[in-house]
Design a protein around this motif. Structure first.
Motif, mmCIF file in Angstrom:
data_model
loop_
_atom_site.group_PDB
_atom_site.id
_atom_site.type_symbol
_atom_site.label_atom_id
_atom_site.label_comp_id
_atom_site.label_asym_id
_atom_site.label_seq_id
_atom_site.Cartn_x
_atom_site.Cartn_y
_atom_site.Cartn_z
ATOM 1 N N GLU A 481 0.821 -1.209 0.000
ATOM 2 C CA GLU A 481 0.000 0.000 0.000
ATOM 3 C C GLU A 481 0.856 1.262 0.000
ATOM 4 O O GLU A 481 0.652 2.166 -0.786
ATOM 5 N N ASP A 482 1.814 1.266 0.914
ATOM 6 C CA ASP A 482 2.635 2.465 1.069
ATOM 7 C C ASP A 482 3.828 2.416 0.118
ATOM 8 O O ASP A 482 4.888 1.894 0.455
ATOM 9 N N LEU A 483 3.628 2.966 -1.056
ATOM 10 C CA LEU A 483 4.704 2.948 -2.045
ATOM 11 C C LEU A 483 5.783 3.977 -1.733
ATOM 12 O O LEU A 483 6.913 3.867 -2.183
ATOM 13 N N VAL A 484 5.411 4.967 -0.940
ATOM 14 C CA VAL A 484 6.368 6.023 -0.615
ATOM 15 C C VAL A 484 7.530 5.461 0.196
ATOM 16 O O VAL A 484 8.679 5.813 -0.017
ATOM 17 N N HIS A 485 7.232 4.539 1.099
ATOM 18 C CA HIS A 485 8.284 4.018 1.973
ATOM 19 C C HIS A 485 8.716 2.606 1.630
ATOM 20 O O HIS A 485 9.411 1.960 2.398
ATOM 21 N N PHE A 486 8.293 2.113 0.467
ATOM 22 C CA PHE A 486 8.716 0.778 0.039
ATOM 23 C C PHE A 486 10.237 0.780 -0.099
ATOM 24 O O PHE A 486 10.822 1.641 -0.758
ATOM 25 N N ASP A 487 10.871 -0.195 0.560
ATOM 26 C CA ASP A 487 12.323 -0.167 0.701
ATOM 27 C C ASP A 487 13.024 -0.668 -0.561
ATOM 28 O O ASP A 487 13.324 -1.840 -0.690
ATOM 29 N N LEU A 488 13.288 0.249 -1.460
ATOM 30 C CA LEU A 488 14.017 -0.097 -2.676
ATOM 31 C C LEU A 488 15.492 0.202 -2.486
ATOM 32 O O LEU A 488 15.856 1.086 -1.724
ATOM 33 N N PRO A 491 15.815 4.096 -4.638
ATOM 34 C CA PRO A 491 14.477 4.650 -4.912
ATOM 35 C C PRO A 491 14.545 5.703 -6.020
ATOM 36 O O PRO A 491 15.477 6.498 -6.045
ATOM 37 N N ALA A 493 13.234 9.041 -8.309
ATOM 38 C CA ALA A 493 12.814 10.385 -7.930
ATOM 39 C C ALA A 493 11.316 10.364 -7.629
ATOM 40 O O ALA A 493 10.554 9.678 -8.297
ATOM 41 N N PRO A 494 10.889 11.099 -6.620
ATOM 42 C CA PRO A 494 9.459 11.092 -6.248
ATOM 43 C C PRO A 494 8.538 11.429 -7.419
ATOM 44 O O PRO A 494 7.438 10.882 -7.516
ATOM 45 N N GLU A 495 9.006 12.273 -8.313
ATOM 46 C CA GLU A 495 8.150 12.655 -9.436
ATOM 47 C C GLU A 495 7.778 11.465 -10.314
ATOM 48 O O GLU A 495 6.728 11.445 -10.939
ATOM 49 N N LEU A 497 7.134 8.429 -9.322
ATOM 50 C CA LEU A 497 5.995 7.762 -8.683
ATOM 51 C C LEU A 497 4.732 8.613 -8.830
ATOM 52 O O LEU A 497 3.647 8.099 -9.128
ATOM 53 N N MET A 498 4.921 9.918 -8.661
ATOM 54 C CA MET A 498 3.802 10.849 -8.786
ATOM 55 C C MET A 498 3.137 10.691 -10.152
ATOM 56 O O MET A 498 1.927 10.590 -10.266
ATOM 57 N N LEU A 501 1.298 7.274 -10.573
ATOM 58 C CA LEU A 501 0.016 7.256 -9.853
ATOM 59 C C LEU A 501 -1.025 8.058 -10.616
ATOM 60 O O LEU A 501 -2.175 7.637 -10.768
#
Lengths: 766, 319
Positions: A481-488, A491, A493-495, A497-498, A501
């Motif tokens: 569920e929490d893709l923000v803190h998925f331990d890659l 990781p 860049a946040p953009e 994932l943004m 989504l």
């Protein structure tokens, strides 16, 4: 010639030795008749006992000695069948591999630790041997489990599985099998499964704990494919939930400490490869033209260096074919005028048919006359020769320092293959290719300073260079569920994932909260890009799911139209036979339908050859179509067609295309040749390969190709009314920037409204 | 006080558009439309298109997705804030990897080599500019120095004059056996009234220079005088070589005046002159204080060696 003879001799001695062993084992009176292969037919009742070459084996407490005894036979410890002579000859070679020397050490670490990082350079035998070492200790078949070994490439998964099936003297698809997208070659007896990393990821979607496996081996982890990175993230969590699951991370590069660190300081075992020193040369000055420099270097090597084959790295098909042509021309002249030896040039790239790929293994040509200048072969390859393919005999490597790499930028929403500088790690890997058989030389066509200062240390992992829409959908399906803190490990860049989504939200696969919708769940069942999956799932609404199914398959395989450099005109004429004025998608579909027609099916290969379409790609599409069709049937998605006589036959297909690709639409800019992509407003040109005329104002495209010019490839005309109708969320006019696209859309919306009002009649106007 | 409706409501926030542009005439409009139409219909050159394409790409690449994105809102649900990174590692990326399209066949390092060479040229140019800048600074500094020196030279000259006069006065005193010293500002007395007849080298080196200068000046004056007096003869000849004055004549005149001392080498004086002006001045100031209890800065001759009331030896002390 000489080499071949010695091979032959070796086989002979091995056969003799086996005979001796067999004689020896049959003479002692202690010999259990049940174990005598020659007496096997006496006792069929207790085949299990007789088959059990693994009788004294205690799971996770075996030794290399035990395993070797079992391997020696005489019966196959897993199938109880007598071992073949071929098995014995291969066994000999296997025991020469560097990993074999460390089998005990490997077993100790494997037994002791849940996670193990294994480093074996190319040629160490890790991909074929380690999974077998594991089988003898993990004994998965006794617990109804399997050992999985992932590969980044389909071809590797297939060929390694075949090789290992031979090594274990079993039939491919039984004890040892493989599973790649659109092809499952495993059976109920399978205990060792080679598979693409992407396949294992898909399995995890339905089996979150991967319970079918007792050991999972992630091979070629250094390649850091998207799927391997995601799998590592998942497995890091799964091992906590499943203490009985063992995990081995295998890497070919020495930078394995990163894996160790990521997996909580897991123990590391390194096995040296069998490599010879490689002398590295740099240029004094940066090269103005790397291709010209590469050709010059190859010819220089051929003219001055002693025997040994050449491997030249270039970036893509066109560049490679061109280079091959030029080398051939130059060499002919060198032979005529400077008494040079013969040089055979072979291209090597992914889209080359397998038979032609195999040609690179042909031996180098002999000298023109006894004692003359040496003959050699020169392989001009993309970076597939960097890690995945091993060619013996290479002594000289020419490395211009470039490769084609996938890049994705969420701001531009373009995923494209671009020629980019390689990394230091890559350069090292390339150089290593020269030292496989004997000490070699590597010619880097850049300065040492440039190597140190301009090349990044490691190639960016794929996850940093990819559109993550597909991955996000998979992860959501996997219950993350929490893709923000998925331990890659790295990781993105946040953009990135943004954007993923957001795209999934527009495709209605995720709701505004980011939760999977019913459509999203369904889409995740298909091993396809979300846009393709959504198009396929919504196609029954447009009464053309059969056609969209075919089209989806065609878009999932390499380009079906062939255009050889020498026969461009003829190829274009043939393509015109299938051309549909409204676009390339429809043209592809026409070609496919023709291919499936009776006339073509009489002799499909000939037909393809005559019509300049790729038989390989079309057959592959056929297979993909079949797999997708099964999923559709399972998910109860209706298969239907609009009658071909209906004038809406093509229009329906075009509308269904919009349902998936509404985010890949461009509008013609004024009356010129250029188009503007909607929302991003990038100026693009139609790819020259398109059949579409210049008069389509709105088009949907399959691909944005970033080169010195921006192109959109595989393009079909659409009507703006469809965009507003089918994807109202994306085509919310208020969300558009002021400009030509917005004005045009507004005009269309007004027209549509007026029409509706007129239809409703004056009575309902108020 | 009742407010009338006519009065300007200064609280009113609506402003009338005072910059009312004059209405476009139909002709103007037609011209404008035509121009706009031409602009739209014009087929752009390849270079223009390429530039536009690149500019659009760069614009898109440099603009980060903002918080209005639906994706951002979904991420915010899990505590994501603007500026955060993903995952759990410390060195996670913040920015997407740059996209750069290779447009030529230049080898690795070729572009940066070109760039480097360009940069070097730029740097060299910048250096040259800086050198010029530095000289400007130096010039100002030199001017400052020159000014300072001029000031010091002036002070040195007047100190030398004071010393010379005091010495002369002391000599006269000695010769005339006058008991009482002349107390007062010696500067008020006309120094030039007393002709100096002693040989140059016997003069105190501290002020020998002014004596010498005076003598030289005098000699020049006389030479010139002699020259002018002989002019008619010279003009009568009218030959160029004769225009130059006759050294023998002038030398004879000079000898009578300065007893030929002016042309002699004066090591002592040279050494003294080699000292920095400030030092020479200091020497003089001290000489005056010690010998005559005279403070050059107070311009006052004190009655005793205590110099009671003088704030110090240097000019700064007297500020």
């Amino acid at each position: 010639m000489g080499e071949r003879r010695s091979d032959f001799d070796e086989d002979n001695t091995r056969v003799k030795r086996i005979k001796v062993e067999q004689n020896g084992s049959s003479t002692p009176s202690k010999m259990d008749p049940a174990k005598n292969p020659y007496l096997a037919h006496w006792d069929n009742t207790d085949s299990k006992v007789s088959a059990d070459g693994l009788s004294g084996f205690k799971r996770h407490a075996t030794t290399a000695k035990q395993a070797q005894a079992a391997e020696d036979g005489p019966l196959n410890p897993f199938t109880a069948q007598p071992l073949s002579q071929r098995y014995m000859s291969i066994l000999e070679k296997r025991r020469d591999l560097p990993v074999h020397a460390q089998r005990d050490e490997f077993l100790r670490l494997y037994q002791k630790s849940q996670i193990l990082v294994f480093v074996g350079e190319t040629g160490s035998g890790k991909t074929t041997q380690i999974p077998q070492f594991v089988l003898f200790d993990d004994l998965p078949h006794l617990n109804g489990k399997m050992v999985a070994c992932t590969q980044p490439r389909r071809v590797a998964a297939m060929s390694v599985a075949e090789r290992v099936a031979n090594e274990m003297d079993v039939k491919l698809g039984e004890e040892v099998g493989y599973n790649i997208r659109f092809e499952d070659m495993t059976g109920p007896k399978t205990m060792l499964k080679y598979m693409t990393d992407g396949m294992l990821l898909r399995e995890a979607m339905h089996d979150h704990n991967l319970t079918r496996y007792s050991t999972i081996i992630l091979d070629e982890a250094h390649e850091r494919t998207l799927a391997t990175d995601i799998l590592m993230g998942l497995l890091k969590e799964i091992v906590l939930r499943r203490p009985d699951l063992k995990l081995i991370i295998m890497s070919a590069t020495l930078d394995a400490t990163k894996f160790q660190k990521y997996f909580h300081e897991a123990p590391l075992l390194a096995v040296p490869g069998r490599t010879h020193p490689v002398q590295i040369f740099y240029t004094r000055e940066p090269e103005r033209d790397y291709i010209e420099a590469a050709l010059r270097t190859v010819l220089h090597i051929h003219a001055t260096e002693p025997e040994g084959d050449i491997l030249l790295f270039l970036t893509g098909e066109e560049e490679i074919e061109d280079a091959c042509r030029k080398i051939n021309m130059e060499v002919d002249e060198m032979i005529r005028e400077a008494d040079a030896g013969p040089l055979k040039v072979y291209p090597l790239y992914g889209s080359l048919p397998p038979q032609q790929q195999q040609r690179i293994f042909q031996p180098a040509p002999p000298p023109f006359k006894e004692g003359g200048r040496p003959g050699r072969k020169c392989i001009v390859s993309t970076n597939i020769a960097e890690t995945s393919l091993t060619i013996d005999g290479i002594v000289y490597v020419v490395d211009p320092g470039f490769s084609k790499q996938k890049v994705y930028n969420p701001r531009l929403r373009v995923e494209s293959l671009l020629v980019s500088p390689i990394s230091k790690a890559s350069a090292q890997q390339r150089a290593g290719r020269a030292g496989r058989t004997r000490p070699g030389k590597c010619y880097r066509l850049y300065t040492e300073k440039a190597f140190k200062e301009e090349l990044i240390a490691q190639t960016y992992p794929e996850i940093l260079r990819s559109n993550l829409a597909s991955t996000v959908l998979e992860l959501k399906k996997l219950g993350v569920e929490d893709l923000v803190h998925f331990d890659l490990m790295d990781p993105p860049a946040p953009e990135t994932l943004m954007r993923a989504l957001e795209e999934l939200n527009y495709l209605a696969c995720l709701d505004d909260e980011g939760d999977l919708t019913a459509l999203g769940k369904l889409a995740s069942e298909f091993p396809l890009d979300p846009a393709l999956a959504v198009m396929l799932i919504s196609s029954p609404e447009f009464y053309c799911s059969n056609e969209i199914l075919s089209l989806t398959a065609l878009l999932s395989v390499p380009q079906i139209f062939v255009r050889p450099a020498k026969e461009r005109k003829r190829a274009d004429e043939m393509k015109d036979l299938f051309a549909h004025p409204n676009g390339d998608h429809l043209t592809m579909l026409n070609a496919y339908h023709a291919f499936k027609g009776d006339e073509a099916q009489e002799n499909p290969k000939q037909w393809c050859h005559d019509h300049f379409v790729s038989y390989r790609a079309l057959s592959q599409a056929d297979n993909v179509r079949l797999q997708l069709k099964r999923i559709m049937e399972r998910e109860e998605i209706e298969l239907m067609s609009t009658s071909f006589e209906n004038k809406k036959y093509y229009e329906n297909i075009q509308r269904a295309l919009v349902a998936g690709f509404f985010m890949q639409v461009a509008k013609r800019d004024g009356n010129g040749k250029t188009y503007l992509t909607v929302k991003d407003e990038q100026s693009v040109l139609l790819h020259p390969s398109t059949v579409l005329g210049q008069d389509s104002e709105w088009v949907v495209y399959n691909e944005f190709v970033l080169t010195t010019k921006n192109y959109i490839r595989t393009v079909t005309a659409v009507k703006p009314e469809w965009l507003l109708d089918i994807a109202p969320n994306y085509y919310d006019i208020d969300s558009f920037k002021k400009g030509e696209v917005k004005t045009a859309l507004q005009r269309v919306a007004d027209k549509v409204r007026r029409k509706e009002l007129a239809k409703a009649g004056p009575s309902r106007r108020y | 006080m009742a407010q009338s409706d006519e009065e300007d409501d200064y609280m009113n926030m609506t402003f009338e558009d005072v910059t009312n542009t004059p209405k476009e005439t139909s002709l103007q409009r037609r011209v404008r439309k035509q121009r706009e139409g031409e602009e739209r219909g014009r087929i752009k050159s390849k270079a223009e298109l390429k530039d536009e394409e690149e500019a659009a790409r760069e614009a898109a690449l440099s603009k980060a997705l903002d918080t209005s994105s639906k994706g951002f809102k979904m991420m915010a649900k899990f505590g994501f804030k603007q500026g955060d990174t993903l995952g759990k590692s410390e060195d996670a990326r913040k920015e997407p990897i740059r996209v750069s399209v290779k447009e030529d066949r230049g080898g690795i390092g070729h572009a940066s080599d070109k760039k480097r060479k360009f940069k070097e040229q730029m740097e060299a140019a910048a250096k040259r500019a800086k050198v010029q800048e530095e000289t400007q600074d130096e010039y100002l500094e030199r001017i400052r120095q020159e000014h300072k020196e001029k000031e010091l030279t002036g002070q040195l000259r007047s100190a030398q004059k004071v010393a010379e006069r005091l010495d002369e006065e002391a000599d006269e005193h000695g010769r005339e056996n006058e008991a009482s010293a002349n107390v007062g500002d010696p500067g008020e007395k006309d120094r030039n009234t007393v002709p100096n007849t002693r040989p140059l080298k016997s003069m105190n080196v501290l002020y020998r220079e002014i004596v010498r200068n005076r003598a030289e000046k005098e000699r020049d004056r006389i030479v010139r005088k002699g020259l002018t007096s002989s002019l008619p003869r010279l003009s009568a000849v009218g030959e160029e070589e004769d225009v130059a004055y006759d050294p023998t004549t002038s030398a004879d005149i000079a000898r009578t005046l300065a007893e030929n001392e002016l042309d002699e080498e004066d090591r002592e004086l040279e050494e003294f002159n080699a000292l920095p002006i400030a030092e020479r001045l200091e020497k003089l100031v001290l000489y005056l204080r010690e010998k005559y209890h005279y403070c050059f800065w107070c311009k006052y001759r004190y009655p005793d060696a205590e110099l009671d009331g003088c704030p110090g030896v240097t000019e700064e002390d007297h500020d």
